[in-house]
Design a protein around this motif. Structure first.
Motif, PDB file in Angstrom:
ATOM      1  N   PHE A  45       0.822  -1.201   0.000  1.00 17.71           N
ATOM      2  CA  PHE A  45       0.000   0.000   0.000  1.00 17.71           C
ATOM      3  C   PHE A  45       0.862   1.260   0.000  1.00 17.71           C
ATOM      4  CE2 PHE A  45      -4.483  -1.022   0.662  1.00 17.71           C
ATOM      5  CZ  PHE A  45      -4.417  -2.382   0.904  1.00 17.71           C
ATOM      6  N   GLY A  46       0.308   2.318  -0.603  1.00 19.78           N
ATOM      7  CA  GLY A  46       0.894   3.639  -0.473  1.00 19.78           C
ATOM      8  C   GLY A  46       0.566   4.241   0.886  1.00 19.78           C
ATOM      9  N   SER A  47       1.015   5.470   1.108  1.00 21.91           N
ATOM     10  CA  SER A  47       0.844   6.124   2.408  1.00 21.91           C
ATOM     11  C   SER A  47      -0.507   6.806   2.567  1.00 21.91           C
ATOM     12  CB  SER A  47       1.953   7.148   2.635  1.00 21.91           C
ATOM     13  OG  SER A  47       3.215   6.496   2.642  1.00 21.91           O
TER      14      SER A  47
ATOM     15  N   GLU B  77      -0.777   1.423  11.249  1.00 21.66           N
ATOM     16  CA  GLU B  77      -0.442   2.361  12.316  1.00 21.66           C
ATOM     17  C   GLU B  77      -0.962   3.746  11.951  1.00 21.66           C
ATOM     18  OE1 GLU B  77       3.764   1.642  12.449  1.00 21.66           O
ATOM     19  OE2 GLU B  77       3.530   0.166  14.055  1.00 21.66           O
ATOM     20  N   LEU B  78      -1.100   4.582  12.942  1.00 23.00           N
ATOM     21  CA  LEU B  78      -1.705   5.896  12.754  1.00 23.00           C
ATOM     22  C   LEU B  78      -0.954   6.704  11.692  1.00 23.00           C
ATOM     23  CD1 LEU B  78      -4.068   7.416  14.027  1.00 23.00           C
ATOM     24  CD2 LEU B  78      -2.423   8.542  15.538  1.00 23.00           C
ATOM     25  N   GLY B  79      -1.704   7.187  10.708  1.00 18.58           N
ATOM     26  CA  GLY B  79      -1.112   8.039   9.674  1.00 18.58           C
ATOM     27  C   GLY B  79      -0.356   7.301   8.589  1.00 18.58           C
ATOM     28  N   LYS B  80      -0.457   5.970   8.588  1.00 15.29           N
ATOM     29  CA  LYS B  80       0.277   5.186   7.601  1.00 15.29           C
ATOM     30  C   LYS B  80      -0.656   4.281   6.806  1.00 15.29           C
ATOM     31  CE  LYS B  80       4.576   5.052  10.234  1.00 15.29           C
ATOM     32  NZ  LYS B  80       5.644   4.179  10.797  1.00 15.29           N
ATOM     33  N   GLY B  81      -0.133   3.745   5.715  1.00 13.69           N
ATOM     34  CA  GLY B  81      -0.893   2.771   4.955  1.00 13.69           C
ATOM     35  C   GLY B  81      -0.809   1.394   5.592  1.00 13.69           C
ATOM     36  N   PRO B  82      -1.748   0.515   5.285  1.00 12.54           N
ATOM     37  CA  PRO B  82      -1.708  -0.855   5.828  1.00 12.54           C
ATOM     38  C   PRO B  82      -0.457  -1.587   5.361  1.00 12.54           C
ATOM     39  CG  PRO B  82      -3.861  -0.360   4.859  1.00 12.54           C
ATOM     40  CD  PRO B  82      -2.954   0.746   4.453  1.00 12.54           C
ATOM     41  N   GLN B  83       0.085  -2.406   6.273  1.00 17.73           N
ATOM     42  CA  GLN B  83       1.270  -3.212   5.944  1.00 17.73           C
ATOM     43  C   GLN B  83       0.954  -4.680   6.150  1.00 17.73           C
ATOM     44  OE1 GLN B  83       4.724  -1.613   8.197  1.00 17.73           O
ATOM     45  NE2 GLN B  83       5.678  -1.669   6.175  1.00 17.73           N
ATOM     46  N   LEU B  84       1.320  -5.493   5.189  1.00 15.54           N
ATOM     47  CA  LEU B  84       1.102  -6.933   5.279  1.00 15.54           C
ATOM     48  C   LEU B  84       1.968  -7.511   6.400  1.00 15.54           C
ATOM     49  CD1 LEU B  84      -0.185  -9.470   3.891  1.00 15.54           C
ATOM     50  CD2 LEU B  84       1.946  -9.641   2.591  1.00 15.54           C
ATOM     51  N   ILE B  85       1.327  -8.248   7.322  1.00 18.60           N
ATOM     52  CA  ILE B  85       2.103  -8.855   8.405  1.00 18.60           C
ATOM     53  C   ILE B  85       2.162 -10.370   8.295  1.00 18.60           C
ATOM     54  CG2 ILE B  85       1.823  -6.975  10.072  1.00 18.60           C
ATOM     55  CD1 ILE B  85      -0.456  -8.594  11.364  1.00 18.60           C
ATOM     56  N   ILE B  86       1.145 -10.985   7.748  1.00 17.33           N
ATOM     57  CA  ILE B  86       1.139 -12.429   7.559  1.00 17.33           C
ATOM     58  C   ILE B  86       0.003 -12.778   6.611  1.00 17.33           C
ATOM     59  CG2 ILE B  86      -0.387 -12.999   9.500  1.00 17.33           C
ATOM     60  CD1 ILE B  86       1.530 -15.385  10.096  1.00 17.33           C
ATOM     61  N   ASP B  87       0.142 -13.865   5.890  1.00 17.24           N
ATOM     62  CA  ASP B  87      -0.946 -14.322   5.027  1.00 17.24           C
ATOM     63  C   ASP B  87      -0.991 -15.845   5.016  1.00 17.24           C
ATOM     64  OD1 ASP B  87       0.817 -13.476   1.905  1.00 17.24           O
ATOM     65  OD2 ASP B  87       1.267 -14.933   3.462  1.00 17.24           O
ATOM     66  N   ILE B  88      -2.112 -16.379   4.583  1.00 25.58           N
ATOM     67  CA  ILE B  88      -2.266 -17.834   4.536  1.00 25.58           C
ATOM     68  C   ILE B  88      -3.067 -18.193   3.297  1.00 25.58           C
ATOM     69  CG2 ILE B  88      -4.391 -17.893   5.938  1.00 25.58           C
ATOM     70  CD1 ILE B  88      -3.218 -20.423   7.301  1.00 25.58           C
ATOM     71  N   ARG B  89      -2.735 -19.322   2.714  1.00 22.33           N
ATOM     72  CA  ARG B  89      -3.460 -19.804   1.540  1.00 22.33           C
ATOM     73  C   ARG B  89      -4.320 -20.994   1.945  1.00 22.33           C
ATOM     74  NH1 ARG B  89      -1.217 -16.763  -2.362  1.00 22.33           N
ATOM     75  NH2 ARG B  89       0.852 -15.981  -1.870  1.00 22.33           N
ATOM     76  N   SER B  90      -5.280 -21.320   1.117  1.00 23.24           N
ATOM     77  CA  SER B  90      -6.310 -22.284   1.516  1.00 23.24           C
ATOM     78  C   SER B  90      -5.798 -23.707   1.643  1.00 23.24           C
ATOM     79  CB  SER B  90      -7.475 -22.242   0.526  1.00 23.24           C
ATOM     80  OG  SER B  90      -7.012 -22.522  -0.778  1.00 23.24           O
ATOM     81  N   ASN B  91      -4.597 -23.986   1.171  1.00 22.45           N
ATOM     82  CA  ASN B  91      -4.061 -25.342   1.296  1.00 22.45           C
ATOM     83  C   ASN B  91      -3.279 -25.533   2.596  1.00 22.45           C
ATOM     84  OD1 ASN B  91      -1.980 -23.664   0.587  1.00 22.45           O
ATOM     85  ND2 ASN B  91      -1.067 -25.047  -0.914  1.00 22.45           N
TER      86      ASN B  91
ATOM     87  N   PHE C  56      -6.511  -5.379   9.800  1.00 18.92           N
ATOM     88  CA  PHE C  56      -7.507  -5.742   8.791  1.00 18.92           C
ATOM     89  C   PHE C  56      -7.249  -7.154   8.291  1.00 18.92           C
ATOM     90  CE2 PHE C  56      -9.680  -1.797   8.054  1.00 18.92           C
ATOM     91  CZ  PHE C  56      -8.760  -0.797   8.307  1.00 18.92           C
ATOM     92  N   CYS C  57      -8.317  -7.923   8.153  1.00 21.33           N
ATOM     93  CA  CYS C  57      -8.211  -9.201   7.467  1.00 21.33           C
ATOM     94  C   CYS C  57      -8.722  -9.019   6.043  1.00 21.33           C
ATOM     95  CB  CYS C  57      -9.014 -10.281   8.176  1.00 21.33           C
ATOM     96  SG  CYS C  57     -10.793  -9.968   8.253  1.00 21.33           S
ATOM     97  N   GLY C  58      -8.275  -9.879   5.146  1.00 20.91           N
ATOM     98  CA  GLY C  58      -8.715  -9.806   3.764  1.00 20.91           C
ATOM     99  C   GLY C  58      -9.003 -11.197   3.227  1.00 20.91           C
ATOM    100  N   GLY C  59      -9.836 -11.257   2.191  1.00 23.98           N
ATOM    101  CA  GLY C  59     -10.131 -12.521   1.539  1.00 23.98           C
ATOM    102  C   GLY C  59     -10.203 -12.325   0.043  1.00 23.98           C
ATOM    103  N   GLY C  60      -9.620 -13.270  -0.694  1.00 29.25           N
ATOM    104  CA  GLY C  60      -9.650 -13.132  -2.151  1.00 29.25           C
ATOM    105  C   GLY C  60      -8.922 -14.258  -2.816  1.00 29.25           C
ATOM    106  N   GLY C  61      -8.461 -14.001  -4.038  1.00 29.09           N
ATOM    107  CA  GLY C  61      -7.686 -14.986  -4.776  1.00 29.09           C
ATOM    108  C   GLY C  61      -8.471 -15.712  -5.846  1.00 29.09           C
TER     109      GLY C  61
END
Lengths: 112, 111
Positions: free
Chosen positions: A103-105, B39-53, B89-94
């Motif tokens: 993501f961007g900022s 975090e406040l004032g920042k964009g979301p950062q990926l921390i961990i992900d999981i695939r369906s297998n 945030f959690c996400g779902g897709g693929g």
């Protein structure tokens, strides 16, 4: 440094005045996307692009346009902004569909 | 249409305790589930992900579990620290080109 760059970071504009928010990524990613973030609603997808000249609507596309003429750039265009488009906007990119976005900022837009 | 629900919307824990955030998804064809920290004032950062297998994935103090039958997945943070305070945030897709997010969880870790 690998990143997604959005400009501007903050923008206040008046109803009806066309604006463009730019987005550029330096990771040679194919997928790019625009999201808006509103309190209590989380991140909602506006538009996404799978590659150059290939775009599609997300969940909240009304009032927005996008273009993908080059792989690195994915601008978001508001032809006639309205107050309900006041929001925090994020551009994001990823290498492929089933991969996490970078993501961007963010761009905080206020339409008065 | 596709939907991802996230609970709770706010979570307060004492430093050192564990935190669990849960998400459910509606599209059984979804096969990719990322978690982001904002975090406040920042964009979301990926921390961990999981695939369906995969049923579980760990990275130091963070783990994610996936139950495909029940269509839900969870983020577990152990030994929480004040710097873990953020919106998650959690996400779902693929399955399609869309990545749908939950509405977010504000985690506050009290020192």
């Amino acid at each position: 440094e690998a990143q997604v760059t959005q400009n501007p970071r903050y923008l206040i504009t008046v109803t009806g005045k066309k604006l463009t928010v730019t987005c550029s990524q330096n990771m040679n990613h194919e997928y790019m996307s625009w999201y808006r973030q509103d309190p209590g609603l989380g991140l909602r997808q506006i538009y996404y692009s799978m590659n150059v000249e290939v775009t599609d609507k997300g969940d909240v596309p009304e009032g927005y346009k996008v273009s993908r003429k080059e792989k690195r750039n994915f601008p978001l265009i508001l032809e006639s902004p309205s107050p309900n488009q006041t929001s925090l906007y994020f551009c994001a990119s990823s290498h492929k569909r089933s991969e996490g976005y970078t993501f961007g900022s963010g761009t905080r837009l206020t339409v008065v | 249409g596709e939907n991802v629900e996230q609970h709770p919307s706010t979570l307060s824990v004492q430093e050192g305790d564990s935190a669990v955030i849960k998400c459910t998804y509606s599209d059984s064809a979804s096969n990719y589930f990322p978690w982001y920290k904002q975090e406040l004032g920042k964009g979301p950062q990926l921390i961990i992900d999981i695939r369906s297998n995969v049923g579980e994935k760990k990275d130091q103090r963070i783990a994610v579990t996936l139950n495909k039958t029940a269509k839900h997945f969870s983020l577990h943070i152990t030994e929480t620290q004040p710097e873990d305070s953020a919106v998650y945030f959690c996400g779902g897709g693929g399955a399609t080109n869309k990545l749908i997010f939950g509405t977010g969880t504000l985690l506050a870790v009290q020192p």
